[in-house]
Write a protein that holds these residues in place. Structure first.
Motif, PDB file in Angstrom:
ATOM      1  N   PRO A   2       0.790  -1.236   0.000  1.00  0.00           N
ATOM      2  CA  PRO A   2       0.000   0.000   0.000  1.00  0.00           C
ATOM      3  C   PRO A   2       0.822   1.286   0.000  1.00  0.00           C
ATOM      4  CG  PRO A   2       0.097  -0.911   2.206  1.00  0.00           C
ATOM      5  CD  PRO A   2       0.838  -1.874   1.338  1.00  0.00           C
ATOM      6  N   PHE A   3       2.152   1.170  -0.064  1.00  0.00           N
ATOM      7  CA  PHE A   3       2.974   2.369   0.126  1.00  0.00           C
ATOM      8  C   PHE A   3       3.212   3.122  -1.184  1.00  0.00           C
ATOM      9  CE2 PHE A   3       4.136  -1.092   2.990  1.00  0.00           C
ATOM     10  CZ  PHE A   3       3.770  -0.521   4.205  1.00  0.00           C
ATOM     11  N   CYS A   4       3.065   4.439  -1.127  1.00  0.00           N
ATOM     12  CA  CYS A   4       3.352   5.287  -2.292  1.00  0.00           C
ATOM     13  C   CYS A   4       4.123   6.518  -1.838  1.00  0.00           C
ATOM     14  CB  CYS A   4       2.062   5.753  -2.959  1.00  0.00           C
ATOM     15  SG  CYS A   4       1.363   4.517  -4.058  1.00  0.00           S
ATOM     16  N   ASP A   5       4.799   7.138  -2.791  1.00  0.00           N
ATOM     17  CA  ASP A   5       5.543   8.362  -2.509  1.00  0.00           C
ATOM     18  C   ASP A   5       4.615   9.524  -2.179  1.00  0.00           C
ATOM     19  OD1 ASP A   5       8.202   8.932  -2.357  1.00  0.00           O
ATOM     20  OD2 ASP A   5       8.555   8.163  -4.378  1.00  0.00           O
ATOM     21  N   PRO A  55       4.965  -1.227  -5.114  1.00  0.00           N
ATOM     22  CA  PRO A  55       5.802  -2.273  -4.518  1.00  0.00           C
ATOM     23  C   PRO A  55       7.303  -2.014  -4.692  1.00  0.00           C
ATOM     24  CG  PRO A  55       4.074  -3.228  -5.880  1.00  0.00           C
ATOM     25  CD  PRO A  55       4.020  -1.755  -6.100  1.00  0.00           C
ATOM     26  N   SER A  56       7.663  -1.287  -5.766  1.00  0.00           N
ATOM     27  CA  SER A  56       9.095  -1.068  -5.995  1.00  0.00           C
ATOM     28  C   SER A  56       9.697  -0.074  -5.001  1.00  0.00           C
ATOM     29  CB  SER A  56       9.343  -0.585  -7.431  1.00  0.00           C
ATOM     30  OG  SER A  56       8.575   0.566  -7.707  1.00  0.00           O
ATOM     31  N   LEU A  57       8.890   0.499  -4.106  1.00  0.00           N
ATOM     32  CA  LEU A  57       9.459   1.317  -3.026  1.00  0.00           C
ATOM     33  C   LEU A  57      10.126   0.421  -1.987  1.00  0.00           C
ATOM     34  CD1 LEU A  57       6.755   4.026  -2.194  1.00  0.00           C
ATOM     35  CD2 LEU A  57       9.036   4.406  -3.150  1.00  0.00           C
ATOM     36  N   LEU A  58       9.698  -0.856  -1.943  1.00  0.00           N
ATOM     37  CA  LEU A  58      10.314  -1.782  -1.000  1.00  0.00           C
ATOM     38  C   LEU A  58      11.676  -2.229  -1.529  1.00  0.00           C
ATOM     39  CD1 LEU A  58       7.224  -1.912  -0.233  1.00  0.00           C
ATOM     40  CD2 LEU A  58       7.735  -4.163   0.668  1.00  0.00           C
ATOM     41  N   GLY A  89      11.316   6.284 -11.248  1.00  0.00           N
ATOM     42  CA  GLY A  89      11.713   7.207 -10.177  1.00  0.00           C
ATOM     43  C   GLY A  89      11.893   6.476  -8.844  1.00  0.00           C
ATOM     44  N   THR A  90      11.514   5.188  -8.800  1.00  0.00           N
ATOM     45  CA  THR A  90      11.688   4.448  -7.537  1.00  0.00           C
ATOM     46  C   THR A  90      12.703   3.312  -7.693  1.00  0.00           C
ATOM     47  OG1 THR A  90       9.903   2.886  -8.026  1.00  0.00           O
ATOM     48  CG2 THR A  90       9.290   4.887  -6.838  1.00  0.00           C
ATOM     49  N   VAL A  91      13.242   3.158  -8.903  1.00  0.00           N
ATOM     50  CA  VAL A  91      14.215   2.074  -9.128  1.00  0.00           C
ATOM     51  C   VAL A  91      15.392   2.589  -9.958  1.00  0.00           C
ATOM     52  CG1 VAL A  91      12.714   0.038  -9.000  1.00  0.00           C
ATOM     53  CG2 VAL A  91      12.804   1.338 -11.120  1.00  0.00           C
ATOM     54  N   ASP A  92      16.546   1.945  -9.779  1.00  0.00           N
ATOM     55  CA  ASP A  92      17.691   2.230 -10.650  1.00  0.00           C
ATOM     56  C   ASP A  92      18.190   0.892 -11.202  1.00  0.00           C
ATOM     57  OD1 ASP A  92      18.900   1.027  -8.518  1.00  0.00           O
ATOM     58  OD2 ASP A  92      19.823   2.852  -7.733  1.00  0.00           O
ATOM     59  N   ASN A  93      19.286   0.945 -11.978  1.00  0.00           N
ATOM     60  CA  ASN A  93      19.812  -0.286 -12.601  1.00  0.00           C
ATOM     61  C   ASN A  93      20.025  -1.392 -11.575  1.00  0.00           C
ATOM     62  OD1 ASN A  93      19.919   0.988 -14.994  1.00  0.00           O
ATOM     63  ND2 ASN A  93      22.112   1.410 -14.965  1.00  0.00           N
ATOM     64  N   ARG A  94      20.659  -1.004 -10.480  1.00  0.00           N
ATOM     65  CA  ARG A  94      21.040  -2.008  -9.494  1.00  0.00           C
ATOM     66  C   ARG A  94      19.809  -2.655  -8.855  1.00  0.00           C
ATOM     67  NH1 ARG A  94      24.716  -0.834  -4.282  1.00  0.00           N
ATOM     68  NH2 ARG A  94      24.175  -2.765  -3.250  1.00  0.00           N
ATOM     69  N   ILE A 125       5.628  11.333 -10.176  1.00  0.00           N
ATOM     70  CA  ILE A 125       6.915  11.850  -9.700  1.00  0.00           C
ATOM     71  C   ILE A 125       7.976  11.809 -10.796  1.00  0.00           C
ATOM     72  CG2 ILE A 125       6.562  11.313  -7.254  1.00  0.00           C
ATOM     73  CD1 ILE A 125       8.394   8.796  -7.756  1.00  0.00           C
ATOM     74  N   HIS A 126       7.681  11.190 -11.946  1.00  0.00           N
ATOM     75  CA  HIS A 126       8.719  11.029 -12.962  1.00  0.00           C
ATOM     76  C   HIS A 126       8.449  11.911 -14.177  1.00  0.00           C
ATOM     77  CE1 HIS A 126       5.569   8.106 -14.173  1.00  0.00           C
ATOM     78  NE2 HIS A 126       5.989   8.315 -15.420  1.00  0.00           N
ATOM     79  N   ASN A 127       9.448  11.990 -15.039  1.00  0.00           N
ATOM     80  CA  ASN A 127       9.260  12.664 -16.329  1.00  0.00           C
ATOM     81  C   ASN A 127       9.531  11.665 -17.452  1.00  0.00           C
ATOM     82  OD1 ASN A 127      12.021  12.405 -16.473  1.00  0.00           O
ATOM     83  ND2 ASN A 127      12.436  14.538 -15.968  1.00  0.00           N
ATOM     84  N   LYS A 128       9.442  12.158 -18.682  1.00  0.00           N
ATOM     85  CA  LYS A 128       9.604  11.268 -19.844  1.00  0.00           C
ATOM     86  C   LYS A 128      10.941  10.515 -19.778  1.00  0.00           C
ATOM     87  CE  LYS A 128      10.443  11.512 -24.792  1.00  0.00           C
ATOM     88  NZ  LYS A 128      10.504  12.337 -25.984  1.00  0.00           N
ATOM     89  N   GLN A 129      12.015  11.257 -19.505  1.00  0.00           N
ATOM     90  CA  GLN A 129      13.348  10.635 -19.523  1.00  0.00           C
ATOM     91  C   GLN A 129      13.456   9.514 -18.498  1.00  0.00           C
ATOM     92  OE1 GLN A 129      15.412  11.445 -22.048  1.00  0.00           O
ATOM     93  NE2 GLN A 129      16.406   9.569 -21.337  1.00  0.00           N
TER      94      GLN A 129
END
Ligand code: SF4
Length: 366
Positions: A2-5, A55-58, A89-94, A125-129
């Motif tokens: 249930p968690f969101c930014d 879920p990707s905030l976890l 905006g909540t995940v990176d490569n790693r 929270i994100h943009n196109k890029q």
């Protein structure tokens, strides 16, 4: 999850913006999972969907803890589809690579639009890029099965902007697209903005033309339409969604989750606090339930089948008898004549024109 930014203006899903409770929440979730595993012993699990919320905030460790717990409590098919909903905006490569390493094999990315003005309007929270980078990172991390969600008929989004969205989506390594028109849900900030006259939504004709164009564009770019709003490259239908549409059993864990097992439906409290205290007390958090009658089950089965890949009349007859087809025979023939339905080999399926008017058509079946 249930968690969101933050809360997006159009969203009516249950979500909260505090993340203090994640560890305690996972403990509750495990208790709930264990409780159901005792009751539903022996069922084979063919898909898991981590949805939300975000879920990707976890962390991957959190998700892995839940995944391992499910594996130790249920018979998880070795080829099970395991999806994680992810917001740019909540995940990176790693982080994406770590999700892949723990066994997530399908990623669903909440892009919504590749246009910065649309995204600002939707309060994402994100943009196109960031959206493009997230898709490319997921691909690089080894996710072959990538879904993106897109929204059309956003105020100020014109036909050209939507076209650019579709073109970019088709050019990226995406195997599945869920394309929805912006829907006004009660209780959302957007709903209030519309009621206050601050925002005007697109009219029905515009919406229908964009939907029709979406079908034409995606089906001419290698995607198959397998549900009103869902398109995929061959072989990439979402196993999890298909289970809903084919009336298979599913169990939902967490606040606001819905379940459907052996013709009974139940749903959990839509509040993290109530969910956790209920699980604490009785290992479950059921807020309400209903047992569907045979007639209700039949109608739901027909509606879900027609909205997705079509209705197999042999299966319908075996499950519910011949009555529906006899009662609706004339109406179906008229729909065939008018080009809304194809009826061949005991299988009926919407045409593009049928999908366009599907809600109206479905209402007229008896
Ligand atoms: S990120 Fe998704 S679930 Fe969260 S508030 Fe926005 S639309 Fe709703």
């Amino acid at each position: 999850m249930p968690f969101c930014d933050h809360k997006c203006i159009y969203c009516d899903f249950y979500s909260i913006i505090t993340k203090d409770n994640i560890d305690n929440y996972i403990s509750s979730l495990k208790r709930e999972i264990e409780n159901y595993s005792k009751q539903l012993n022996g069922k084979n699990i063919i898909s898991i969907f981590f949805g939300g919320g975000t879920p990707s905030l976890l962390t991957p460790n959190h998700i892995n803890e839940i995944l391992l717990f499910i594996k130790s409590n249920f018979n998880l098919d070795t080829k099970a589809e395991i999806t994680l909903e992810t917001n740019p905006g909540t995940v990176d490569n790693r982080k994406l690579s770590e999700f892949r390493d723990i066994g997530i094999n399908r990623i669903s990315i909440g892009v919504q639009s590749f246009n910065d003005n649309d995204l600002k309007f939707l309060t994402r929270i994100h943009n196109k890029q960031t959206a493009v980078d997230t898709i490319k990172s997921a691909d690089k991390a080894g996710f072959e099965n990538i879904n993106i969600d897109l929204i059309f008929s956003i105020p100020k989004q014109n036909k050209d902007i939507w076209e650019e969205n579709l073109e970019l989506a088709a050019a990226l390594p995406v195997k599945h697209i869920s394309a929805y028109s912006l829907i006004l849900e009660k209780g959302t900030i957007l709903n209030k903005m519309v009621l206050d006259g601050k925002i005007k939504l697109k009219d029905e004709d515009y919406d229908a033309s964009q939907y029709e164009h979406t079908i034409d564009f995606l089906t001419s770019h290698g995607f198959e339409q397998y549900e009103v709003s869902n398109f995929c490259k061959p072989g990439f239908e979402c196993v999890h969604n298909l289970s809903y549409w084919e009336h298979k059993n599913y169990i939902g864990f967490g606040p606001s989750a819905h379940s459907f097992v052996d013709n009974k439906r139940w749903w959990n409290f839509s509040s993290l606090k109530m969910y956790m205290s209920s699980v604490e007390l009785k290992d479950s958090a059921v807020r309400g339930s209903e047992e569907l009658t045979k007639k209700e089950l039949e109608q739901e089965f027909i509606m879900l089948a027609l909205r997705s890949r079509g209705l197999n009349l042999n299966i319908l007859k075996k499950m519910y008898g011949n009555e529906w087809i006899s009662v609706n025979n004339n109406y179906i023939n008229k729909l065939v004549e008018d080009g809304f339905i194809i009826w061949s080999d005991n299988f009926i399926k919407f045409t593009k024109a049928g999908y366009l008017l599907c809600d109206e058509i479905l209402l007229k079946f008896q």
